[in-house]
Write a protein that holds these residues in place. Structure first.
Motif, PDB file in Angstrom:
ATOM      1  N   ARG A  53       0.817  -1.203   0.000  1.00 39.30           N
ATOM      2  CA  ARG A  53       0.000   0.000   0.000  1.00 39.30           C
ATOM      3  C   ARG A  53       0.854   1.257   0.000  1.00 39.30           C
ATOM      4  O   ARG A  53       2.027   1.228   0.367  1.00 39.30           O
ATOM      5  CB  ARG A  53      -0.884   0.024   1.245  1.00 39.30           C
ATOM      6  CG  ARG A  53      -1.827  -1.150   1.289  1.00 39.30           C
ATOM      7  CD  ARG A  53      -2.589  -1.220   2.586  1.00 39.30           C
ATOM      8  NE  ARG A  53      -3.582  -2.280   2.488  1.00 39.30           N
ATOM      9  CZ  ARG A  53      -4.890  -2.061   2.458  1.00 39.30           C
ATOM     10  NH1 ARG A  53      -5.357  -0.837   2.560  1.00 39.30           N
ATOM     11  NH2 ARG A  53      -5.729  -3.070   2.338  1.00 39.30           N
ATOM     12  N   PRO A  60       1.558   4.736   1.722  1.00 39.75           N
ATOM     13  CA  PRO A  60       1.252   5.481   2.950  1.00 39.75           C
ATOM     14  C   PRO A  60       0.580   6.798   2.614  1.00 39.75           C
ATOM     15  O   PRO A  60       0.869   7.417   1.577  1.00 39.75           O
ATOM     16  CB  PRO A  60       2.633   5.721   3.569  1.00 39.75           C
ATOM     17  CG  PRO A  60       3.531   4.714   2.951  1.00 39.75           C
ATOM     18  CD  PRO A  60       2.992   4.466   1.575  1.00 39.75           C
ATOM     19  N   GLU A  92      -0.644  11.562   7.676  1.00 42.91           N
ATOM     20  CA  GLU A  92       0.454  11.890   8.585  1.00 42.91           C
ATOM     21  C   GLU A  92       1.655  10.970   8.360  1.00 42.91           C
ATOM     22  O   GLU A  92       2.800  11.412   8.403  1.00 42.91           O
ATOM     23  CB  GLU A  92      -0.033  11.777  10.028  1.00 42.91           C
ATOM     24  CG  GLU A  92       0.971  12.278  11.038  1.00 42.91           C
ATOM     25  CD  GLU A  92       0.481  12.085  12.463  1.00 42.91           C
ATOM     26  OE1 GLU A  92      -0.716  11.784  12.638  1.00 42.91           O
ATOM     27  OE2 GLU A  92       1.293  12.234  13.393  1.00 42.91           O
ATOM     28  N   LEU A  93       1.362   9.691   8.117  1.00 44.60           N
ATOM     29  CA  LEU A  93       2.458   8.749   7.922  1.00 44.60           C
ATOM     30  C   LEU A  93       3.295   9.139   6.709  1.00 44.60           C
ATOM     31  O   LEU A  93       4.535   9.099   6.766  1.00 44.60           O
ATOM     32  CB  LEU A  93       1.900   7.332   7.749  1.00 44.60           C
ATOM     33  CG  LEU A  93       2.945   6.245   7.509  1.00 44.60           C
ATOM     34  CD1 LEU A  93       3.863   6.115   8.706  1.00 44.60           C
ATOM     35  CD2 LEU A  93       2.275   4.905   7.207  1.00 44.60           C
ATOM     36  N   GLN A 149       5.580  11.979   7.681  1.00 39.56           N
ATOM     37  CA  GLN A 149       6.677  11.470   8.513  1.00 39.56           C
ATOM     38  C   GLN A 149       7.746  10.800   7.654  1.00 39.56           C
ATOM     39  O   GLN A 149       8.941  11.076   7.788  1.00 39.56           O
ATOM     40  CB  GLN A 149       6.153  10.433   9.500  1.00 39.56           C
ATOM     41  CG  GLN A 149       5.543  10.951  10.769  1.00 39.56           C
ATOM     42  CD  GLN A 149       5.109   9.785  11.665  1.00 39.56           C
ATOM     43  OE1 GLN A 149       5.704   8.710  11.647  1.00 39.56           O
ATOM     44  NE2 GLN A 149       4.074  10.003  12.433  1.00 39.56           N
ATOM     45  N   LEU A 166      11.587  11.598   6.813  1.00 43.62           N
ATOM     46  CA  LEU A 166      12.657  10.659   7.173  1.00 43.62           C
ATOM     47  C   LEU A 166      13.510  10.338   5.946  1.00 43.62           C
ATOM     48  O   LEU A 166      14.751  10.309   6.021  1.00 43.62           O
ATOM     49  CB  LEU A 166      12.025   9.391   7.738  1.00 43.62           C
ATOM     50  CG  LEU A 166      12.948   8.334   8.336  1.00 43.62           C
ATOM     51  CD1 LEU A 166      13.753   8.911   9.480  1.00 43.62           C
ATOM     52  CD2 LEU A 166      12.142   7.132   8.819  1.00 43.62           C
ATOM     53  N   ALA A 192       8.448   2.856   4.346  1.00 46.49           N
ATOM     54  CA  ALA A 192       7.510   2.090   5.175  1.00 46.49           C
ATOM     55  C   ALA A 192       7.840   0.606   5.109  1.00 46.49           C
ATOM     56  O   ALA A 192       7.840  -0.092   6.132  1.00 46.49           O
ATOM     57  CB  ALA A 192       6.074   2.341   4.713  1.00 46.49           C
ATOM     58  N   ARG A 193       8.107   0.118   3.904  1.00 44.39           N
ATOM     59  CA  ARG A 193       8.453  -1.306   3.784  1.00 44.39           C
ATOM     60  C   ARG A 193       9.732  -1.612   4.564  1.00 44.39           C
ATOM     61  O   ARG A 193       9.839  -2.641   5.223  1.00 44.39           O
ATOM     62  CB  ARG A 193       8.619  -1.684   2.318  1.00 44.39           C
ATOM     63  CG  ARG A 193       7.306  -1.761   1.557  1.00 44.39           C
ATOM     64  CD  ARG A 193       7.487  -2.461   0.208  1.00 44.39           C
ATOM     65  NE  ARG A 193       8.371  -1.717  -0.684  1.00 44.39           N
ATOM     66  CZ  ARG A 193       7.966  -0.775  -1.517  1.00 44.39           C
ATOM     67  NH1 ARG A 193       6.684  -0.437  -1.568  1.00 44.39           N
ATOM     68  NH2 ARG A 193       8.815  -0.159  -2.292  1.00 44.39           N
ATOM     69  N   LEU A 244      10.844  -0.086   7.205  1.00 49.29           N
ATOM     70  CA  LEU A 244      10.529  -0.080   8.633  1.00 49.29           C
ATOM     71  C   LEU A 244       9.846  -1.379   9.042  1.00 49.29           C
ATOM     72  O   LEU A 244      10.131  -1.935  10.110  1.00 49.29           O
ATOM     73  CB  LEU A 244       9.616   1.103   8.962  1.00 49.29           C
ATOM     74  CG  LEU A 244      10.291   2.452   9.204  1.00 49.29           C
ATOM     75  CD1 LEU A 244       9.239   3.542   9.375  1.00 49.29           C
ATOM     76  CD2 LEU A 244      11.164   2.380  10.451  1.00 49.29           C
ATOM     77  N   ILE A 245       8.946  -1.847   8.200  1.00 47.10           N
ATOM     78  CA  ILE A 245       8.250  -3.093   8.522  1.00 47.10           C
ATOM     79  C   ILE A 245       9.246  -4.245   8.537  1.00 47.10           C
ATOM     80  O   ILE A 245       9.235  -5.082   9.452  1.00 47.10           O
ATOM     81  CB  ILE A 245       7.116  -3.333   7.509  1.00 47.10           C
ATOM     82  CG1 ILE A 245       5.962  -2.371   7.820  1.00 47.10           C
ATOM     83  CG2 ILE A 245       6.645  -4.779   7.534  1.00 47.10           C
ATOM     84  CD1 ILE A 245       4.792  -2.460   6.871  1.00 47.10           C
ATOM     85  N   GLN A 287       5.720  -9.926  13.830  1.00 50.63           N
ATOM     86  CA  GLN A 287       5.722  -8.542  13.366  1.00 50.63           C
ATOM     87  C   GLN A 287       4.957  -7.642  14.338  1.00 50.63           C
ATOM     88  O   GLN A 287       5.426  -6.561  14.709  1.00 50.63           O
ATOM     89  CB  GLN A 287       5.092  -8.459  11.972  1.00 50.63           C
ATOM     90  CG  GLN A 287       4.754  -7.059  11.505  1.00 50.63           C
ATOM     91  CD  GLN A 287       5.989  -6.310  11.056  1.00 50.63           C
ATOM     92  OE1 GLN A 287       6.976  -6.918  10.712  1.00 50.63           O
ATOM     93  NE2 GLN A 287       5.930  -4.998  11.088  1.00 50.63           N
ATOM     94  N   PRO A 313       0.483   6.131  13.249  1.00 49.60           N
ATOM     95  CA  PRO A 313       0.229   5.972  11.813  1.00 49.60           C
ATOM     96  C   PRO A 313       0.999   4.806  11.207  1.00 49.60           C
ATOM     97  O   PRO A 313       0.444   4.044  10.407  1.00 49.60           O
ATOM     98  CB  PRO A 313       0.716   7.308  11.236  1.00 49.60           C
ATOM     99  CG  PRO A 313       0.633   8.271  12.364  1.00 49.60           C
ATOM    100  CD  PRO A 313       0.920   7.483  13.599  1.00 49.60           C
ATOM    101  N   GLU A 373      -1.121  -3.677   6.052  1.00 53.10           N
ATOM    102  CA  GLU A 373      -0.256  -4.477   5.182  1.00 53.10           C
ATOM    103  C   GLU A 373      -0.273  -5.945   5.604  1.00 53.10           C
ATOM    104  O   GLU A 373      -0.305  -6.851   4.779  1.00 53.10           O
ATOM    105  CB  GLU A 373       1.179  -3.933   5.247  1.00 53.10           C
ATOM    106  CG  GLU A 373       1.376  -2.582   4.577  1.00 53.10           C
ATOM    107  CD  GLU A 373       1.652  -2.723   3.088  1.00 53.10           C
ATOM    108  OE1 GLU A 373       0.665  -2.922   2.355  1.00 53.10           O
ATOM    109  OE2 GLU A 373       2.827  -2.631   2.688  1.00 53.10           O
TER     110      GLU A 373
END
Lengths: 231, 231
Positions: free
Chosen positions: A155, A157, A160-161, A164, A168, A182-183, A185-186, B190, B212, B220
């Motif tokens: 997805r 983001p 707000e995300l 952020q 970053l 995001a990926r 971080l996950i 996770q 967020p 995800e």
DNA sequence: GACTGTCAAGAGCAGTGCTCTCGTTTGTGT
DNA sequence: ACACAAACGAGAGCACTGCTCTTGACAGTC
């Protein structure tokens, strides 16, 4: 004046190292909980009060060990990635994950000190944030080195995300978009989540031994990160 | 004879509860590190040695608190999932994740006691494994309740992992295949990886505030688990 | 050579987990 | 109703902890 070191300074530096060394030994043997200033002093043939010339408190000694541990796992990850074929992003990702896991299994108490319950007060001193970022930066480097996937997974983001993450990205990897960050971080939280669960015994009875599950998850994560299959 | 409780037994049970209650208060206030038997006894107007009639050691008190914490977060997750619409697997999954995260943020020290560095010796007592599985079983229940995806995402576990996971499936969810169990394990690690990183301060400076990012990751993960979009 | 700051040592404080002993209370079998 | 045994709270005490303060000796500097 930093070049010349008087005998006093040299002795001080050496003793500081020796104290950390002995403390690390006790940490590895018994865990942070049972690390005792008096025992360290005893082992070094000193008296406990003498240690306070070098570390103002027990927490400061632990903080020093925390920093060293961050550096150690970071360097371990860096060299593992560097040893992997430069063009094979997936192999680099595998190398990173295995380096972290292997280091953690080899130094469980140091890993727990760093990625387990925070022991002093409740917030990490500022000195630890830079070494702490080292592994994460390696992960980002691996992602940056990968060729852009034609259809990025996952997805996008929003809200707000997205703000952020673009902020970053602008600091550490300007060419990556919010989705890629995001990926990453996950993947980061997943990697350490698995290692922590394995080390702290939460996988006993489910994925036990954890090696095969870890390998599988690493491959799934590589897919998720959009890393091309190894040649 | 279990039905009749003498005054002595009643007093014992009540005092045991009071001890745990006061210990939990100190745990919440100061963390497991600083939980002191003497302080608990002092607060209860007792003498420290009297506590040993109820808990043979400090670690046993902590173990009791650990079990209670597992039960608490497990029950929290169960009721949150039960409150979500039965047919909406994704909503149930969201409810589970948010319940865990909210409970952790509301009880950081109890969370740390349970999911952080293991404090006693190095292995969890047998009494903790059953309550520990509670949250995981909720997760499995959510996955079981979802309609089978037409094209399940991800790789198929093979070799030793496949054996492990089919064995595990036969115990807890016979109709799930190894791939589904693997996905559940990944989602599980996770979820707790993210919560731990947030609580232990590893997301400060990256995904901060973490709400967020957490929401995004939960979505995800729902995709990865093959949960259909909410109606 | 005197001075200043650093050092290790020792005594000591308040606190910890835990053990042992001592009367007392409480429940039970005779 | 009595006696015995188990359970109980209190207290002293042990070995240990982190940490502070003072003391006397040494090294580096003017």
């Amino acid at each position: 004046m930093a070049a010349i070191r008087t005998a006093r300074q040299r002795a001080r530096e050496e003793l500081t190292l020796e104290i950390k060394e002995e403390a690390r030994r006790q940490l590895a043997a018994e865990g942070a909980q049972r690390l005792s200033l008096r025992a360290v002093a005893r082992e070094l043939g000193m008296v406990s009060s003498a240690l306070y010339r070098y570390f103002p408190s027990r927490d400061d000694l632990l903080t020093a060990l925390i920093i060293d541990a961050y550096e150690a796992v970071g360097e371990c990850a860096e060299s593992a990635v560097a040893a992997a074929p430069r063009a094979d992003s997936r192999a680099r990702w595998r190398a990173l994950c295995n380096a972290v896991r292997d280091w953690a299994r080899a130094h469980p108490h140091e890993y727990a000190l760093v990625y387990g319950t925070p022991v002093p007060g409740y917030q990490a001193p500022q000195d630890t944030v830079e070494p702490a970022a080292r592994v994460a930066l390696v992960l980002v480097a691996v992602v940056r080195g990968a060729p852009p996937a034609e259809r990025p997974p996952g997805r996008i983001p929003a809200g707000e995300l997205a703000e952020q993450l673009t902020g970053l990205a602008s600091q550490i990897a300007p060419e990556l978009d919010a989705a890629a960050i995001a990926r990453a971080l996950i993947a980061w939280t997943q990697l350490f989540g698995m290692v922590s669960f394995e080390l702290f015994g939460h996988l006993v009875g489910s994925a036990d031994p954890s090696g095969p599950f870890f390998e599988h998850a690493v491959e799934e994560l590589a897919d998720y990160l959009g890393l091309p299959p190894s040649p």
